[in-house]
Design an enzyme around this catalytic site. Structure first.
Site, PDB file in Angstrom:
ATOM      1  N   SER A  77       0.873  -1.174   0.000  1.00 32.08           N
ATOM      2  CA  SER A  77       0.000   0.000   0.000  1.00 32.08           C
ATOM      3  C   SER A  77       0.906   1.218   0.000  1.00 32.08           C
ATOM      4  O   SER A  77       2.099   1.099   0.313  1.00 32.08           O
ATOM      5  CB  SER A  77      -0.846  -0.028   1.282  1.00 32.08           C
ATOM      6  N   TYR A  79      -1.956  -1.532  10.424  1.00 33.40           N
ATOM      7  CA  TYR A  79      -1.975  -1.621   8.950  1.00 33.40           C
ATOM      8  C   TYR A  79      -0.667  -1.068   8.375  1.00 33.40           C
ATOM      9  O   TYR A  79      -0.014  -1.708   7.546  1.00 33.40           O
ATOM     10  CB  TYR A  79      -3.172  -0.823   8.415  1.00 33.40           C
ATOM     11  N   LYS A 124       2.085  -3.285   6.482  1.00 31.90           N
ATOM     12  CA  LYS A 124       2.405  -2.995   5.072  1.00 31.90           C
ATOM     13  C   LYS A 124       3.891  -2.653   4.906  1.00 31.90           C
ATOM     14  O   LYS A 124       4.489  -2.982   3.880  1.00 31.90           O
ATOM     15  CB  LYS A 124       1.509  -1.873   4.531  1.00 31.90           C
TER      16      LYS A 124
HETATM   17  P1  NAD Z   1     -11.704  -6.313   0.014  1.00 30.77           P
HETATM   18  O1  NAD Z   1     -12.298  -6.204   1.370  1.00 30.77           O
HETATM   19  O2  NAD Z   1     -12.523  -5.938  -1.166  1.00 30.77           O
HETATM   20  O3  NAD Z   1     -11.137  -7.783  -0.229  1.00 30.77           O
HETATM   21  C1  NAD Z   1     -10.362  -8.434   0.724  1.00 30.77           C
HETATM   22  C2  NAD Z   1     -10.581  -9.924   0.574  1.00 30.77           C
HETATM   23  O4  NAD Z   1      -9.706 -10.583   1.514  1.00 30.77           O
HETATM   24  C3  NAD Z   1     -12.007 -10.387   0.898  1.00 30.77           C
HETATM   25  O5  NAD Z   1     -12.482 -11.238  -0.123  1.00 30.77           O
HETATM   26  C4  NAD Z   1     -11.850 -11.126   2.217  1.00 30.77           C
HETATM   27  O6  NAD Z   1     -12.777 -12.197   2.396  1.00 30.77           O
HETATM   28  C5  NAD Z   1     -10.425 -11.636   2.102  1.00 30.77           C
HETATM   29  N1  NAD Z   1      -9.843 -11.968   3.402  1.00 30.77           N
HETATM   30  C6  NAD Z   1      -9.884 -11.250   4.547  1.00 30.77           C
HETATM   31  N2  NAD Z   1      -9.287 -11.921   5.530  1.00 30.77           N
HETATM   32  C7  NAD Z   1      -8.849 -13.093   4.999  1.00 30.77           C
HETATM   33  C8  NAD Z   1      -8.164 -14.213   5.510  1.00 30.77           C
HETATM   34  N3  NAD Z   1      -7.818 -14.278   6.801  1.00 30.77           N
HETATM   35  N4  NAD Z   1      -7.891 -15.226   4.688  1.00 30.77           N
HETATM   36  C9  NAD Z   1      -8.264 -15.188   3.376  1.00 30.77           C
HETATM   37  N5  NAD Z   1      -8.918 -14.157   2.835  1.00 30.77           N
HETATM   38  C10 NAD Z   1      -9.213 -13.126   3.642  1.00 30.77           C
HETATM   39  O7  NAD Z   1     -10.372  -5.414   0.090  1.00 30.77           O
HETATM   40  P2  NAD Z   1      -9.389  -4.849  -1.031  1.00 30.77           P
HETATM   41  O8  NAD Z   1      -9.463  -3.373  -0.952  1.00 30.77           O
HETATM   42  O9  NAD Z   1      -9.573  -5.521  -2.329  1.00 30.77           O
HETATM   43  O10 NAD Z   1      -7.984  -5.254  -0.373  1.00 30.77           O
HETATM   44  C11 NAD Z   1      -7.123  -6.248  -0.910  1.00 30.77           C
HETATM   45  C12 NAD Z   1      -5.703  -5.933  -0.495  1.00 30.77           C
HETATM   46  O11 NAD Z   1      -5.332  -4.666  -1.047  1.00 30.77           O
HETATM   47  C13 NAD Z   1      -5.494  -5.810   1.016  1.00 30.77           C
HETATM   48  O12 NAD Z   1      -4.255  -6.389   1.365  1.00 30.77           O
HETATM   49  C14 NAD Z   1      -5.453  -4.317   1.234  1.00 30.77           C
HETATM   50  O13 NAD Z   1      -4.725  -3.970   2.390  1.00 30.77           O
HETATM   51  C15 NAD Z   1      -4.758  -3.878  -0.031  1.00 30.77           C
HETATM   52  N6  NAD Z   1      -4.941  -2.470  -0.359  1.00 30.77           N
HETATM   53  C16 NAD Z   1      -6.186  -1.953  -0.543  1.00 30.77           C
HETATM   54  C17 NAD Z   1      -6.318  -0.618  -0.850  1.00 30.77           C
HETATM   55  C18 NAD Z   1      -7.661   0.020  -1.051  1.00 30.77           C
HETATM   56  O14 NAD Z   1      -7.715   1.261  -1.052  1.00 30.77           O
HETATM   57  N7  NAD Z   1      -8.736  -0.738  -1.227  1.00 30.77           N
HETATM   58  C19 NAD Z   1      -5.186   0.191  -0.981  1.00 30.77           C
HETATM   59  C20 NAD Z   1      -3.931  -0.375  -0.795  1.00 30.77           C
HETATM   60  C21 NAD Z   1      -3.818  -1.719  -0.494  1.00 30.77           C
END
Ligand code: NAD
Length: 260
Positions: A142, A155, A159
């Site tokens: 991130s 977080y 990260k």
């Molecule tokens: P999201 O909530 O849409 O998807 C996350 C998925 O992870 C879900 O399907 C959930 O069921 C699954 N999950 C959660 N805990 C789990 C576990 N213990 N085992 C297996 N699966 C699990 O979120 P997203 O925004 O798509 O995030 C995905 C990744 O991207 C994360 O690592 C998040 O930190 C990172 N990220 C997101 C953003 C953002 O702005 N959305 C920005 C930077 C990084």
């Protein structure tokens, strides 16, 4: 087709960024395992891929559960023919000031992001090393792998930690042709972020509109959210890169929120 016949496993692929990466990998010719917390959710993304003629498998996996990770990776390798690409993407967000952060919630978040990355990496590396056809490990970092923000202590810590793990895997994996890199997205409007908007509004005593404008997008060059497609494109690039020339790196995809 940049990933023809490669086998990829994407954690957290039932939703948001992981789902988009799985769809993009399938379009590029990869066979994809959709690893997520429950079978129904994993199967939903897998069936989107198979409906379009791709090859996909839904795998139940809590990334903090060692036995489930090992079994899920094993089942994927058996069903799809090895493992070439891991995208360690599963994640959650919890926002609270450090002074009020419950220890149990700190540990839960750290465990999903860091234990999950370690366990899935270890399980996949065993296959990649044994197969002798190289591989690509991609961590979903991130902007918070590089930058701090209030209310996000575990977080931001997790990260940042992924960058350390990536550097070690890049050095250990090199002799096997295994590369490791981190993608660092800005804010992407997924369920993880939709849930955060009202929580940040309450913590900061501001409107949800101001959370978006004054916190999430304030430092971007154009006031725009990063999209799941933007992140998936970076994930295809890392997965398809053909040599160890690109390893141990982190790539920020954030509309200029963070410029190094
Ligand atoms: P999201 O909530 O849409 O998807 C996350 C998925 O992870 C879900 O399907 C959930 O069921 C699954 N999950 C959660 N805990 C789990 C576990 N213990 N085992 C297996 N699966 C699990 O979120 P997203 O925004 O798509 O995030 C995905 C990744 O991207 C994360 O690592 C998040 O930190 C990172 N990220 C997101 C953003 C953002 O702005 N959305 C920005 C930077 C990084």
């Amino acid at each position: 087709m940049r990933l023809k016949d490669k086998v990829a496993i994407v954690t957290g692929a039932a939703s948001g960024i992981g789902r988009e990466i799985a769809l993009a990998y399938a379009r590029e010719g990869a066979k994809v395992a959709i690893a997520d917390l429950n079978q129904a959710a994993a199967d939903k993304t897998a069936s989107e891929i198979t409906a379009k003629g791709g090859v996909a498998l839904g795998v139940v996996m809590d990334v903090t559960n060692e036995a489930q990770v090992d079994a899920g990776v094993e089942a994927t390798a058996k069903a799809l023919g090895g493992i070439d690409i891991l995208v360690s993407n599963a994640g959650i967000q919890i926002v609270k000031p450090v002074v009020e952060f419950p220890y149990a919630e700190w540990k839960k978040l750290i465990s999903i992001h860091l234990d999950g990355a370690f366990l899935t990496t270890r399980a996949c590396l065993k296959h990649m090393y044994k197969q002798g056809r190289g591989g690509s490990v991609i961590y979903m970092g991130s902007v918070h792998s590089k930058e701090g923000s209030p209310l996000k202590a575990p977080y931001v810590s997790a990260k940042h930690g992924l960058i350390g793990l990536c550097k070690v895997v890049a050095k250990e994996g090199a002799e096997h042709g295994v590369r490791a890199n981190v993608i660092c997205p800005g804010f992407v409007r997924t369920p993880l972020v939709e849930k955060q908007i009202p929580e940040l509004a309450a913590e900061n005593k501001m409107s949800e509109e101001d959370v978006v404008k004054k916190i999430m997008l304030k430092e971007t060059v154009d006031g725009e959210f990063t999209t799941t497609e933007d992140v998936a494109e970076a994930a295809v690039f890392f997965a398809g890169f053909p040599s160890n020339a690109l390893t141990g790196q982190s790539l920020v995809v954030s509309h200029g929120w963070f410029i190094q």
